[in-house]
Design a protein around this motif. Structure first.
Motif, mmCIF file in Angstrom:
data_model
loop_
_atom_site.group_PDB
_atom_site.id
_atom_site.type_symbol
_atom_site.label_atom_id
_atom_site.label_comp_id
_atom_site.label_asym_id
_atom_site.label_seq_id
_atom_site.Cartn_x
_atom_site.Cartn_y
_atom_site.Cartn_z
ATOM 1 N N GLN A 274 0.841 -1.204 0.000
ATOM 2 C CA GLN A 274 0.000 0.000 0.000
ATOM 3 C C GLN A 274 0.872 1.248 0.000
ATOM 4 O O GLN A 274 1.868 1.321 0.712
ATOM 5 C CB GLN A 274 -0.905 0.000 1.235
ATOM 6 N N HIS A 275 0.479 2.213 -0.812
ATOM 7 C CA HIS A 275 1.160 3.522 -0.909
ATOM 8 C C HIS A 275 2.602 3.402 -1.403
ATOM 9 O O HIS A 275 3.448 4.247 -1.113
ATOM 10 C CB HIS A 275 1.090 4.288 0.423
ATOM 11 N N SER A 276 2.870 2.339 -2.198
ATOM 12 C CA SER A 276 4.230 2.151 -2.720
ATOM 13 C C SER A 276 4.675 3.333 -3.585
ATOM 14 O O SER A 276 5.852 3.675 -3.615
ATOM 15 C CB SER A 276 4.311 0.855 -3.523
ATOM 16 N N ILE A 277 3.735 3.986 -4.261
ATOM 17 C CA ILE A 277 4.095 5.125 -5.120
ATOM 18 C C ILE A 277 4.658 6.264 -4.276
ATOM 19 O O ILE A 277 5.693 6.856 -4.609
ATOM 20 C CB ILE A 277 2.859 5.601 -5.928
ATOM 21 N N LEU A 278 3.988 6.553 -3.171
ATOM 22 C CA LEU A 278 4.470 7.642 -2.303
ATOM 23 C C LEU A 278 5.813 7.281 -1.677
ATOM 24 O O LEU A 278 6.714 8.119 -1.596
ATOM 25 C CB LEU A 278 3.454 7.952 -1.197
ATOM 26 N N LEU A 279 5.957 6.030 -1.250
ATOM 27 C CA LEU A 279 7.221 5.594 -0.655
ATOM 28 C C LEU A 279 8.361 5.754 -1.664
ATOM 29 O O LEU A 279 9.465 6.157 -1.309
ATOM 30 C CB LEU A 279 7.134 4.122 -0.228
ATOM 31 N N GLU A 280 8.073 5.445 -2.922
ATOM 32 C CA GLU A 280 9.117 5.504 -3.956
ATOM 33 C C GLU A 280 9.489 6.943 -4.301
ATOM 34 O O GLU A 280 10.654 7.264 -4.500
ATOM 35 C CB GLU A 280 8.625 4.756 -5.202
ATOM 36 N N ILE A 281 8.500 7.821 -4.335
ATOM 37 C CA ILE A 281 8.781 9.193 -4.812
ATOM 38 C C ILE A 281 9.241 10.120 -3.693
ATOM 39 O O ILE A 281 10.045 11.010 -3.914
ATOM 40 C CB ILE A 281 7.523 9.768 -5.522
ATOM 41 N N PHE A 282 8.744 9.904 -2.478
ATOM 42 C CA PHE A 282 8.987 10.910 -1.426
ATOM 43 C C PHE A 282 9.874 10.448 -0.268
ATOM 44 O O PHE A 282 9.919 11.115 0.756
ATOM 45 C CB PHE A 282 7.649 11.393 -0.843
ATOM 46 N N THR A 283 10.542 9.291 -0.408
ATOM 47 C CA THR A 283 11.422 8.871 0.694
ATOM 48 C C THR A 283 12.772 8.411 0.154
ATOM 49 O O THR A 283 12.917 8.129 -1.034
ATOM 50 C CB THR A 283 10.813 7.692 1.504
ATOM 51 N N ASP A 284 13.748 8.311 1.077
ATOM 52 C CA ASP A 284 15.074 7.784 0.733
ATOM 53 C C ASP A 284 15.006 6.301 0.413
ATOM 54 O O ASP A 284 15.745 5.802 -0.409
ATOM 55 C CB ASP A 284 16.023 7.933 1.939
ATOM 56 N N GLU A 285 14.135 5.604 1.163
ATOM 57 C CA GLU A 285 14.089 4.145 1.032
ATOM 58 C C GLU A 285 13.171 3.745 -0.114
ATOM 59 O O GLU A 285 12.103 3.208 0.111
ATOM 60 C CB GLU A 285 13.589 3.482 2.330
ATOM 61 N N GLY A 286 13.593 4.017 -1.349
ATOM 62 C CA GLY A 286 12.797 3.607 -2.498
ATOM 63 C C GLY A 286 12.551 2.109 -2.404
ATOM 64 O O GLY A 286 13.379 1.383 -1.876
ATOM 65 N N ILE A 287 11.406 1.637 -2.895
ATOM 66 C CA ILE A 287 11.089 0.234 -2.633
ATOM 67 C C ILE A 287 11.080 -0.622 -3.896
ATOM 68 O O ILE A 287 10.511 -1.692 -3.897
ATOM 69 C CB ILE A 287 9.746 0.108 -1.897
ATOM 70 N N GLY A 288 11.696 -0.162 -4.963
ATOM 71 C CA GLY A 288 11.723 -0.992 -6.171
ATOM 72 C C GLY A 288 13.075 -0.906 -6.838
ATOM 73 O O GLY A 288 14.099 -0.757 -6.188
ATOM 74 N N THR A 289 13.064 -1.018 -8.162
ATOM 75 C CA THR A 289 14.281 -0.911 -8.971
ATOM 76 C C THR A 289 14.173 0.332 -9.841
ATOM 77 O O THR A 289 13.166 0.521 -10.523
ATOM 78 C CB THR A 289 14.434 -2.160 -9.865
#
Length: 306
Positions: A274-289
Protein backbone atom coordinates in the motif's frame (compact mmCIF):
# COMPACT_ATOMS: atom_id res chain seq x y z
CA UNK A 1 7.43 25.71 32.24
CA UNK A 2 8.04 22.55 30.21
CA UNK A 3 6.94 22.51 26.59
CA UNK A 4 3.87 20.37 26.19
CA UNK A 5 4.68 17.11 24.37
CA UNK A 6 2.93 17.16 21.03
CA UNK A 7 1.88 13.72 19.83
CA UNK A 8 1.64 15.02 16.26
CA UNK A 9 5.35 15.91 16.05
CA UNK A 10 6.35 12.69 14.24
CA UNK A 11 3.80 13.58 11.51
CA UNK A 12 5.47 16.97 11.08
CA UNK A 13 8.89 15.29 10.78
CA UNK A 14 7.56 12.91 8.12
CA UNK A 15 6.12 15.81 6.13
CA UNK A 16 9.38 17.77 6.37
CA UNK A 17 11.33 14.72 5.18
CA UNK A 18 9.30 14.86 1.97
CA UNK A 19 10.21 18.52 1.32
CA UNK A 20 13.30 17.97 -0.90
CA UNK A 21 11.33 15.52 -3.05
CA UNK A 22 8.30 17.83 -3.22
CA UNK A 23 10.60 20.62 -4.41
CA UNK A 24 12.39 18.40 -6.93
CA UNK A 25 9.25 16.92 -8.48
CA UNK A 26 7.04 20.01 -8.44
CA UNK A 27 5.42 20.57 -11.83
CA UNK A 28 6.92 17.36 -13.27
CA UNK A 29 4.93 14.74 -15.18
CA UNK A 30 4.84 11.17 -13.82
CA UNK A 31 3.42 8.34 -15.94
CA UNK A 32 2.19 5.37 -13.87
CA UNK A 33 1.38 1.98 -15.35
CA UNK A 34 -1.38 0.47 -13.20
CA UNK A 35 -1.43 -3.33 -13.15
CA UNK A 36 -0.97 -6.56 -11.24
CA UNK A 37 -2.52 -7.15 -7.82
CA UNK A 38 -3.17 -3.44 -7.34
CA UNK A 39 -5.84 -3.77 -10.06
CA UNK A 40 -7.85 -6.53 -8.37
CA UNK A 41 -7.44 -5.98 -4.62
CA UNK A 42 -10.00 -3.46 -3.33
CA UNK A 43 -7.75 -1.97 -0.60
CA UNK A 44 -4.77 -1.65 -2.96
CA UNK A 45 -7.01 -0.01 -5.58
CA UNK A 46 -8.23 2.58 -3.07
CA UNK A 47 -4.66 3.24 -1.83
CA UNK A 48 -3.49 3.64 -5.45
CA UNK A 49 -6.18 6.25 -6.11
CA UNK A 50 -5.18 8.14 -2.94
CA UNK A 51 -1.52 8.11 -4.01
CA UNK A 52 -2.29 9.46 -7.48
CA UNK A 53 -4.49 12.25 -6.08
CA UNK A 54 -1.79 13.04 -3.48
CA UNK A 55 0.78 13.45 -6.29
CA UNK A 56 -1.59 15.81 -8.10
CA UNK A 57 -2.25 17.86 -4.94
CA UNK A 58 1.50 17.94 -4.18
CA UNK A 59 2.18 19.74 -7.47
CA UNK A 60 3.05 16.80 -9.75
CA UNK A 61 1.23 15.87 -12.95
CA UNK A 62 0.28 12.18 -12.82
CA UNK A 63 -0.92 10.22 -15.87
CA UNK A 64 -2.27 6.67 -15.44
CA UNK A 65 -2.03 4.00 -18.17
CA UNK A 66 -3.73 0.65 -17.58
CA UNK A 67 -4.35 -2.73 -19.14
CA UNK A 68 -6.69 -5.32 -17.67
CA UNK A 69 -5.53 -8.90 -18.15
CA UNK A 70 -7.36 -10.47 -15.18
CA UNK A 71 -10.61 -8.62 -15.91
CA UNK A 72 -10.46 -9.56 -19.63
CA UNK A 73 -9.92 -13.24 -18.77
CA UNK A 74 -12.84 -13.14 -16.29
CA UNK A 75 -15.15 -11.66 -18.96
CA UNK A 76 -14.00 -14.23 -21.55
CA UNK A 77 -14.88 -17.00 -19.06
CA UNK A 78 -18.28 -15.44 -18.41
CA UNK A 79 -19.04 -15.32 -22.15
CA UNK A 80 -17.66 -18.81 -22.78
CA UNK A 81 -14.79 -17.52 -24.96
CA UNK A 82 -11.54 -19.47 -24.94
CA UNK A 83 -8.44 -17.61 -23.77
CA UNK A 84 -5.44 -18.66 -25.84
CA UNK A 85 -1.91 -17.33 -25.50
CA UNK A 86 0.89 -17.69 -28.03
CA UNK A 87 4.43 -16.60 -27.11
CA UNK A 88 2.96 -14.85 -24.04
CA UNK A 89 0.47 -12.78 -26.07
CA UNK A 90 -3.31 -13.17 -25.96
CA UNK A 91 -4.75 -14.30 -29.28
CA UNK A 92 -7.36 -11.64 -30.02
CA UNK A 93 -10.01 -12.32 -32.69
CA UNK A 94 -12.21 -9.42 -33.89
CA UNK A 95 -15.00 -10.69 -31.54
CA UNK A 96 -12.54 -10.94 -28.67
CA UNK A 97 -11.32 -7.40 -29.41
CA UNK A 98 -14.87 -6.11 -28.83
CA UNK A 99 -14.74 -7.71 -25.36
CA UNK A 100 -11.23 -6.33 -24.66
CA UNK A 101 -12.36 -2.84 -25.62
CA UNK A 102 -15.51 -3.09 -23.52
CA UNK A 103 -13.61 -4.33 -20.43
CA UNK A 104 -10.75 -1.81 -20.65
CA UNK A 105 -12.72 1.31 -21.54
CA UNK A 106 -16.07 0.41 -19.99
CA UNK A 107 -15.07 -1.36 -16.79
CA UNK A 108 -11.44 -0.98 -15.63
CA UNK A 109 -11.08 2.64 -16.73
CA UNK A 110 -14.52 3.66 -15.39
CA UNK A 111 -13.79 2.14 -12.00
CA UNK A 112 -10.41 3.86 -11.74
CA UNK A 113 -11.84 7.21 -12.84
CA UNK A 114 -14.57 6.78 -10.20
CA UNK A 115 -12.05 6.05 -7.42
CA UNK A 116 -9.95 9.09 -8.33
CA UNK A 117 -12.98 11.34 -8.59
CA UNK A 118 -14.06 10.56 -5.03
CA UNK A 119 -11.40 13.15 -4.19
CA UNK A 120 -12.60 15.87 -6.58
CA UNK A 121 -13.37 16.46 -10.28
CA UNK A 122 -9.90 15.38 -11.39
CA UNK A 123 -9.78 12.23 -13.52
CA UNK A 124 -10.73 12.03 -17.20
CA UNK A 125 -10.77 8.69 -19.04
CA UNK A 126 -9.45 8.22 -22.58
CA UNK A 127 -8.40 5.30 -24.71
CA UNK A 128 -5.41 5.39 -27.04
CA UNK A 129 -7.97 5.77 -29.87
CA UNK A 130 -9.05 9.22 -28.65
CA UNK A 131 -7.50 12.18 -30.49
CA UNK A 132 -5.06 9.72 -32.18
CA UNK A 133 -3.23 9.44 -28.86
CA UNK A 134 -1.85 5.99 -29.80
CA UNK A 135 -1.48 4.56 -33.28
CA UNK A 136 -0.44 0.96 -33.87
CA UNK A 137 0.37 -1.62 -36.49
CA UNK A 138 -0.45 -5.33 -36.40
CA UNK A 139 1.92 -7.37 -34.25
CA UNK A 140 2.89 -10.97 -34.90
CA UNK A 141 4.19 -13.47 -32.35
CA UNK A 142 7.42 -15.39 -32.83
CA UNK A 143 7.03 -19.11 -32.13
CA UNK A 144 9.92 -21.49 -32.85
CA UNK A 145 11.30 -19.03 -35.38
CA UNK A 146 7.93 -18.81 -37.18
CA UNK A 147 5.78 -15.66 -37.49
CA UNK A 148 2.35 -16.41 -35.97
CA UNK A 149 -0.82 -14.35 -36.50
CA UNK A 150 -2.42 -13.55 -33.13
CA UNK A 151 -5.21 -11.31 -34.38
CA UNK A 152 -5.92 -7.82 -33.10
CA UNK A 153 -2.71 -7.35 -31.11
CA UNK A 154 -0.78 -4.24 -32.02
CA UNK A 155 2.54 -2.55 -31.50
CA UNK A 156 2.67 1.21 -31.11
CA UNK A 157 3.96 3.17 -34.08
CA UNK A 158 3.17 6.73 -33.02
CA UNK A 159 2.06 8.75 -30.01
CA UNK A 160 0.27 12.09 -30.22
CA UNK A 161 0.30 13.38 -26.64
CA UNK A 162 -1.59 16.61 -27.40
CA UNK A 163 -4.91 15.65 -25.74
CA UNK A 164 -3.14 14.22 -22.68
CA UNK A 165 -0.99 17.35 -22.33
CA UNK A 166 -4.08 19.57 -22.62
CA UNK A 167 -5.72 17.67 -19.74
CA UNK A 168 -2.56 17.99 -17.62
CA UNK A 169 -2.42 21.72 -18.35
CA UNK A 170 -6.02 21.93 -17.12
CA UNK A 171 -5.08 20.22 -13.82
CA UNK A 172 -6.77 16.92 -14.69
CA UNK A 173 -5.52 13.34 -14.22
CA UNK A 174 -5.70 11.45 -17.55
CA UNK A 175 -6.52 7.73 -17.24
CA UNK A 176 -5.69 5.94 -20.50
CA UNK A 177 -6.72 2.46 -21.67
CA UNK A 178 -4.08 0.69 -23.77
CA UNK A 179 -6.03 0.39 -27.02
CA UNK A 180 -4.80 1.90 -30.29
CA UNK A 181 -6.15 2.40 -33.79
CA UNK A 182 -4.16 1.26 -36.79
CA UNK A 183 -3.01 3.81 -39.34
CA UNK A 184 -2.88 1.02 -41.98
CA UNK A 185 -6.21 -0.78 -41.83
CA UNK A 186 -8.36 1.28 -39.43
CA UNK A 187 -8.78 -1.68 -37.03
CA UNK A 188 -8.56 -1.26 -33.27
CA UNK A 189 -5.74 -3.14 -31.56
CA UNK A 190 -5.00 -4.27 -28.03
CA UNK A 191 -1.51 -3.04 -27.09
CA UNK A 192 0.73 -3.98 -24.18
CA UNK A 193 0.12 -1.48 -21.36
CA UNK A 194 3.78 -1.49 -20.22
CA UNK A 195 4.90 -0.55 -23.73
CA UNK A 196 2.12 2.04 -24.05
CA UNK A 197 3.06 3.70 -20.75
CA UNK A 198 6.74 3.89 -21.75
CA UNK A 199 5.95 5.37 -25.18
CA UNK A 200 3.60 7.94 -23.63
CA UNK A 201 6.15 8.88 -20.92
CA UNK A 202 8.74 9.58 -23.65
CA UNK A 203 6.26 11.58 -25.77
CA UNK A 204 5.28 13.73 -22.75
CA UNK A 205 8.90 14.30 -21.68
CA UNK A 206 7.96 12.84 -18.28
CA UNK A 207 10.29 13.03 -15.30
CA UNK A 208 9.46 9.47 -14.23
CA UNK A 209 7.84 6.28 -15.51
CA UNK A 210 6.56 4.02 -12.72
CA UNK A 211 5.47 0.45 -13.46
CA UNK A 212 3.48 -1.38 -10.76
CA UNK A 213 4.25 -5.11 -10.59
CA UNK A 214 3.63 -8.09 -8.33
CA UNK A 215 7.29 -8.46 -7.36
CA UNK A 216 9.60 -6.34 -5.20
CA UNK A 217 11.63 -5.17 -8.18
CA UNK A 218 14.32 -6.63 -10.40
CA UNK A 219 16.11 -9.45 -8.59
CA UNK A 220 19.91 -9.61 -8.81
CA UNK A 221 20.15 -13.41 -8.91
CA UNK A 222 16.70 -15.02 -8.94
CA UNK A 223 15.88 -17.70 -7.82
CA UNK A 224 19.11 -18.19 -5.83
CA UNK A 225 18.61 -14.89 -3.98
CA UNK A 226 15.81 -12.39 -3.41
CA UNK A 227 18.12 -9.36 -3.31
CA UNK A 228 16.56 -6.53 -5.32
CA UNK A 229 18.72 -4.33 -7.55
CA UNK A 230 17.89 -0.84 -6.30
CA UNK A 231 19.42 1.05 -9.25
CA UNK A 232 21.00 0.26 -12.60
CA UNK A 233 21.88 2.07 -15.82
CA UNK A 234 20.26 1.51 -19.21
CA UNK A 235 23.37 -0.37 -20.45
CA UNK A 236 23.38 -2.65 -17.38
CA UNK A 237 19.68 -3.41 -17.89
CA UNK A 238 20.17 -4.17 -21.59
CA UNK A 239 22.72 -6.88 -20.67
CA UNK A 240 20.24 -8.48 -18.22
CA UNK A 241 17.21 -8.51 -20.57
CA UNK A 242 17.84 -11.93 -22.20
CA UNK A 243 17.90 -13.61 -18.76
CA UNK A 244 14.66 -12.13 -17.42
CA UNK A 245 11.41 -13.98 -16.76
CA UNK A 246 8.97 -13.43 -19.64
CA UNK A 247 6.53 -11.37 -17.54
CA UNK A 248 9.25 -8.87 -16.63
CA UNK A 249 10.53 -8.39 -20.18
CA UNK A 250 7.91 -5.86 -21.45
CA UNK A 251 8.17 -3.94 -18.16
CA UNK A 252 11.97 -3.68 -18.28
CA UNK A 253 12.00 -3.04 -22.04
CA UNK A 254 9.57 -0.19 -21.36
CA UNK A 255 11.88 1.23 -18.68
CA UNK A 256 14.84 0.96 -21.05
CA UNK A 257 12.95 2.69 -23.88
CA UNK A 258 11.81 5.47 -21.54
CA UNK A 259 15.26 6.42 -20.18
CA UNK A 260 16.78 6.21 -23.68
CA UNK A 261 14.12 8.63 -24.94
CA UNK A 262 14.32 11.52 -22.49
CA UNK A 263 12.61 10.22 -19.33
CA UNK A 264 14.85 10.97 -16.32
CA UNK A 265 14.15 7.77 -14.33
CA UNK A 266 12.04 4.64 -14.81
CA UNK A 267 11.05 2.51 -11.83
CA UNK A 268 9.52 -0.91 -11.30
CA UNK A 269 7.78 -0.97 -7.93
CA UNK A 270 5.85 -3.47 -5.84
CA UNK A 271 2.16 -2.74 -6.32
CA UNK A 272 1.29 -5.19 -3.51
CA UNK A 273 2.56 -2.66 -0.95
CA UNK A 274 0.00 0.00 0.00
CA UNK A 275 1.16 3.52 -0.91
CA UNK A 276 4.23 2.15 -2.72
CA UNK A 277 4.10 5.12 -5.12
CA UNK A 278 4.47 7.64 -2.30
CA UNK A 279 7.22 5.59 -0.66
CA UNK A 280 9.12 5.50 -3.96
CA UNK A 281 8.78 9.19 -4.81
CA UNK A 282 8.99 10.91 -1.43
CA UNK A 283 11.42 8.87 0.69
CA UNK A 284 15.07 7.78 0.73
CA UNK A 285 14.09 4.15 1.03
CA UNK A 286 12.80 3.61 -2.50
CA UNK A 287 11.09 0.23 -2.63
CA UNK A 288 11.72 -0.99 -6.17
CA UNK A 289 14.28 -0.91 -8.97
CA UNK A 290 15.21 2.39 -10.61
CA UNK A 291 16.65 2.56 -14.13
CA UNK A 292 18.70 5.65 -15.00
CA UNK A 293 20.22 6.80 -18.31
CA UNK A 294 23.82 5.84 -19.06
CA UNK A 295 26.50 8.22 -17.81
CA UNK A 296 27.79 10.42 -20.61
CA UNK A 297 31.53 10.30 -21.23
CA UNK A 298 33.32 13.33 -19.76
CA UNK A 299 34.22 14.65 -23.25
CA UNK A 300 30.54 14.80 -24.24
CA UNK A 301 29.72 16.70 -21.03
CA UNK A 302 32.54 19.17 -21.73
CA UNK A 303 31.32 19.70 -25.32
CA UNK A 304 27.78 20.42 -24.06
CA UNK A 305 29.10 22.88 -21.49
CA UNK A 306 31.34 24.65 -24.03
Amino acid sequence: MSTRKHTALPKARTLIEALPWLTRHNGKTVVIKFGGNAMVDEELKAAFAQDVVFLRQAGLKPVVVHGGGPQITAQFDKLGLVTEFKAGLRVTTPEAMDVVRMVLAGQVQRELVGLLNQHGPLAVGLTGEDAHTMSATKRYAELDGERVDIGRVGQITRIDAGAVQALLDDGRIPVISSIARSEDDGHVYNVNADTAAAALAAALGAETLMVLTDVEGLYADWPSSDDVISQLTARELEKLLPELASGMVPKMEGCLYAVRNGVTTARVIDGRVQHSILLEIFTDEGIGTMVVPDEEPDEAKEEKAA
